[in-house]
Design a protein around this motif. Sequence first.
Motif, PDB file in Angstrom:
ATOM      1  N   THR A  37       0.841  -1.190   0.000  1.00  0.00           N
ATOM      2  CA  THR A  37       0.000   0.000   0.000  1.00  0.00           C
ATOM      3  C   THR A  37       0.879   1.243   0.000  1.00  0.00           C
ATOM      4  OG1 THR A  37      -1.649  -1.193   1.308  1.00  0.00           O
ATOM      5  CG2 THR A  37      -1.835   1.217   1.234  1.00  0.00           C
ATOM      6  N   PRO A  38       0.713   2.138  -0.954  1.00  0.00           N
ATOM      7  CA  PRO A  38       1.529   3.359  -0.967  1.00  0.00           C
ATOM      8  C   PRO A  38       1.369   4.137   0.338  1.00  0.00           C
ATOM      9  CG  PRO A  38       0.334   3.105  -3.028  1.00  0.00           C
ATOM     10  CD  PRO A  38      -0.209   2.069  -2.097  1.00  0.00           C
ATOM     11  N   ARG A  39       2.496   4.565   0.919  1.00  0.00           N
ATOM     12  CA  ARG A  39       2.458   5.253   2.209  1.00  0.00           C
ATOM     13  C   ARG A  39       3.547   6.305   2.256  1.00  0.00           C
ATOM     14  NH1 ARG A  39       3.581   2.145   7.880  1.00  0.00           N
ATOM     15  NH2 ARG A  39       5.561   1.737   6.824  1.00  0.00           N
ATOM     16  N   ARG A  40       3.220   7.441   2.817  1.00  0.00           N
ATOM     17  CA  ARG A  40       4.214   8.483   3.070  1.00  0.00           C
ATOM     18  C   ARG A  40       4.027   9.020   4.482  1.00  0.00           C
ATOM     19  NH1 ARG A  40       4.474  12.955  -1.525  1.00  0.00           N
ATOM     20  NH2 ARG A  40       2.190  12.809  -1.435  1.00  0.00           N
ATOM     21  N   THR A  41       5.123   9.487   5.065  1.00  0.00           N
ATOM     22  CA  THR A  41       5.111  10.015   6.426  1.00  0.00           C
ATOM     23  C   THR A  41       5.394  11.512   6.398  1.00  0.00           C
ATOM     24  OG1 THR A  41       5.872   7.900   7.323  1.00  0.00           O
ATOM     25  CG2 THR A  41       6.166   9.840   8.721  1.00  0.00           C
ATOM     26  N   PHE A  42       4.639  12.253   7.217  1.00  0.00           N
ATOM     27  CA  PHE A  42       4.804  13.699   7.309  1.00  0.00           C
ATOM     28  C   PHE A  42       4.844  14.108   8.783  1.00  0.00           C
ATOM     29  CE2 PHE A  42       2.584  12.811   3.358  1.00  0.00           C
ATOM     30  CZ  PHE A  42       3.304  13.568   2.431  1.00  0.00           C
ATOM     31  N   LYS A  43       5.438  15.245   9.035  1.00  0.00           N
ATOM     32  CA  LYS A  43       5.483  15.802  10.391  1.00  0.00           C
ATOM     33  C   LYS A  43       4.517  16.979  10.471  1.00  0.00           C
ATOM     34  CE  LYS A  43       8.784  16.814  14.068  1.00  0.00           C
ATOM     35  NZ  LYS A  43      10.200  16.973  14.430  1.00  0.00           N
ATOM     36  N   TYR A  44       3.583  16.910  11.410  1.00  0.00           N
ATOM     37  CA  TYR A  44       2.561  17.950  11.496  1.00  0.00           C
ATOM     38  C   TYR A  44       2.775  18.895  12.683  1.00  0.00           C
ATOM     39  CZ  TYR A  44       0.123  15.278  15.198  1.00  0.00           C
ATOM     40  OH  TYR A  44      -0.216  14.627  16.366  1.00  0.00           O
ATOM     41  N   ASP A  48       8.643  14.473  17.952  1.00  0.00           N
ATOM     42  CA  ASP A  48       8.626  13.198  17.231  1.00  0.00           C
ATOM     43  C   ASP A  48       7.264  12.509  17.303  1.00  0.00           C
ATOM     44  OD1 ASP A  48      11.222  13.392  16.344  1.00  0.00           O
ATOM     45  OD2 ASP A  48      12.078  12.236  18.011  1.00  0.00           O
ATOM     46  N   ARG A  49       6.435  12.906  18.252  1.00  0.00           N
ATOM     47  CA  ARG A  49       5.086  12.346  18.323  1.00  0.00           C
ATOM     48  C   ARG A  49       4.121  13.078  17.390  1.00  0.00           C
ATOM     49  NH1 ARG A  49       4.082   7.424  20.247  1.00  0.00           N
ATOM     50  NH2 ARG A  49       1.931   8.129  20.527  1.00  0.00           N
ATOM     51  N   HIS A  50       4.591  14.125  16.751  1.00  0.00           N
ATOM     52  CA  HIS A  50       3.753  14.866  15.805  1.00  0.00           C
ATOM     53  C   HIS A  50       4.047  14.413  14.377  1.00  0.00           C
ATOM     54  CE1 HIS A  50       3.527  17.836  19.235  1.00  0.00           C
ATOM     55  NE2 HIS A  50       2.255  17.696  18.891  1.00  0.00           N
ATOM     56  N   LYS A  51       3.871  13.118  14.145  1.00  0.00           N
ATOM     57  CA  LYS A  51       4.042  12.568  12.803  1.00  0.00           C
ATOM     58  C   LYS A  51       2.780  11.805  12.413  1.00  0.00           C
ATOM     59  CE  LYS A  51       9.091  12.070  12.966  1.00  0.00           C
ATOM     60  NZ  LYS A  51      10.226  11.112  12.918  1.00  0.00           N
ATOM     61  N   ILE A 132      -3.338  18.582   7.574  1.00  0.00           N
ATOM     62  CA  ILE A 132      -3.702  17.918   6.317  1.00  0.00           C
ATOM     63  C   ILE A 132      -4.502  18.870   5.431  1.00  0.00           C
ATOM     64  CG2 ILE A 132      -5.285  16.198   5.371  1.00  0.00           C
ATOM     65  CD1 ILE A 132      -2.612  14.978   6.012  1.00  0.00           C
ATOM     66  N   THR A 133      -5.463  19.571   6.000  1.00  0.00           N
ATOM     67  CA  THR A 133      -6.296  20.469   5.187  1.00  0.00           C
ATOM     68  C   THR A 133      -5.496  21.639   4.637  1.00  0.00           C
ATOM     69  OG1 THR A 133      -7.045  21.783   7.096  1.00  0.00           O
ATOM     70  CG2 THR A 133      -8.367  19.846   6.492  1.00  0.00           C
ATOM     71  N   GLN A 134      -4.415  22.003   5.337  1.00  0.00           N
ATOM     72  CA  GLN A 134      -3.593  23.121   4.880  1.00  0.00           C
ATOM     73  C   GLN A 134      -2.439  22.674   3.998  1.00  0.00           C
ATOM     74  OE1 GLN A 134      -2.415  24.989   8.575  1.00  0.00           O
ATOM     75  NE2 GLN A 134      -4.336  26.135   8.751  1.00  0.00           N
ATOM     76  N   ASN A 135      -2.241  21.376   3.893  1.00  0.00           N
ATOM     77  CA  ASN A 135      -1.151  20.817   3.091  1.00  0.00           C
ATOM     78  C   ASN A 135      -1.697  19.720   2.186  1.00  0.00           C
ATOM     79  OD1 ASN A 135       1.624  21.965   4.327  1.00  0.00           O
ATOM     80  ND2 ASN A 135       0.156  21.630   5.977  1.00  0.00           N
ATOM     81  N   SER A 136      -2.663  20.080   1.388  1.00  0.00           N
ATOM     82  CA  SER A 136      -3.363  19.088   0.575  1.00  0.00           C
ATOM     83  C   SER A 136      -2.447  18.416  -0.446  1.00  0.00           C
ATOM     84  CB  SER A 136      -4.552  19.726  -0.135  1.00  0.00           C
ATOM     85  OG  SER A 136      -4.131  20.809  -0.946  1.00  0.00           O
ATOM     86  N   HIS A 137      -1.274  19.004  -0.703  1.00  0.00           N
ATOM     87  CA  HIS A 137      -0.320  18.352  -1.605  1.00  0.00           C
ATOM     88  C   HIS A 137       0.117  16.989  -1.064  1.00  0.00           C
ATOM     89  CE1 HIS A 137       2.239  20.377   1.376  1.00  0.00           C
ATOM     90  NE2 HIS A 137       3.082  19.390   1.166  1.00  0.00           N
ATOM     91  N   SER A 138       0.045  16.824   0.261  1.00  0.00           N
ATOM     92  CA  SER A 138       0.455  15.559   0.872  1.00  0.00           C
ATOM     93  C   SER A 138      -0.502  14.431   0.515  1.00  0.00           C
ATOM     94  CB  SER A 138       0.528  15.701   2.395  1.00  0.00           C
ATOM     95  OG  SER A 138      -0.767  15.953   2.942  1.00  0.00           O
ATOM     96  N   LEU A 139      -1.681  14.755   0.008  1.00  0.00           N
ATOM     97  CA  LEU A 139      -2.691  13.760  -0.321  1.00  0.00           C
ATOM     98  C   LEU A 139      -2.615  13.310  -1.770  1.00  0.00           C
ATOM     99  CD1 LEU A 139      -5.680  15.458   1.556  1.00  0.00           C
ATOM    100  CD2 LEU A 139      -4.153  13.668   2.406  1.00  0.00           C
ATOM    101  N   ILE A 140      -1.785  13.965  -2.552  1.00  0.00           N
ATOM    102  CA  ILE A 140      -1.639  13.639  -3.968  1.00  0.00           C
ATOM    103  C   ILE A 140      -0.522  12.620  -4.127  1.00  0.00           C
ATOM    104  CG2 ILE A 140      -1.220  14.547  -6.276  1.00  0.00           C
ATOM    105  CD1 ILE A 140      -3.767  15.607  -4.901  1.00  0.00           C
ATOM    106  N   HIS A 141      -0.827  11.512  -4.803  1.00  0.00           N
ATOM    107  CA  HIS A 141       0.198  10.474  -4.983  1.00  0.00           C
ATOM    108  C   HIS A 141      -0.168   9.582  -6.160  1.00  0.00           C
ATOM    109  CE1 HIS A 141       3.497   7.882  -3.766  1.00  0.00           C
ATOM    110  NE2 HIS A 141       2.697   6.827  -3.849  1.00  0.00           N
TER     111      HIS A 141
END
Length: 308
Positions: A37-44, A48-51, A132-141
């Motif tokens: 399953t395609p997966r990416r990790t981001f820091k919000y 380190d708990r804000h991932k 997520i709503t402010q960084n919608s580019h993270s949802l494109i894959h």
Amino acid sequence: MDKIAELKDTEISKIIFPTIGHFAPLLEEKRSLILSTPRRTFKYGSTDRHKLDVYYPVESAGGKTPILFFVYGGGYTSGSRNLPAPADLAYANVGAYFSRQGFITIIPDYRLSPEVTFPAPAVDVRDAIVWITQNSHSLIHENITDVDLDSLFIIGHSAGAVNVATMVLLSLLPEDIQSKFRGIVLISGPYTCDMEAVGPTFDPEVAKQFFGSLEKAKENTPLSLLENFPKDRIPTLERILLAESERDPEPFLRVGGLFQGALSTLLGKQVPKVTAAGHNHISITFALMSGQGERWAEEVVEWMKVVV
């Protein structure tokens, strides 16, 4: 699921390791499928708990792709989006399952007690959603290019359900984001710390540390927050689905019934509930992608697709 039924206890501390021991080999057989399953990790956030991990559908189902957040439990003192072996395919199995149902699935970490106190974990969940709503580019894959930011869903399990309910009942989300939620699913939440009323749902020492005192714990868990919920905000509670495991600990079943009753009274209609047949408090999430005991999730997906 027969081995889960053989476990006579329902107490979490007594069933957690046998339950993981049953599902770990089943998930291991599906390791390559789960990890494909395609997966990416981001820091919000700043720690380190804000991932968060974002799981993407392998193929677009056509039209805009809805977004689903999943918030795991752990009694406020434990839990991670990536657990150690032999449970290392949790919660990748959850992300893989729901992404295969057509949802971009997001699993955030959040800070834990004793490093933080109430309502920090719920604030973290809020912050992950806002990010997520402010960084919608993270949802494109790859094939997922048309994202439906107006179709948000969230599922919380156990303490994760309390985090989600707290976020909603304290109105932590900005109104313009809250209004985009099409469905909220709360699974087996310990919605009160009132042990006299329902029995133990929290470790009393954890509750005192996290909330400040047992009295503050009673005041700030969802059942009490629901009683004081502003009437003008009631529409934000219209699209809630409750779920529980058939073999949840008895105090969880009691408080689940109380919460369903209180919410139904507030809304003036019966709030629906899914019961995961044969499951205990741990197996309900570990079953996903195992090929066993997934019917409850199918019902949840059916409900989410209807309420869009």
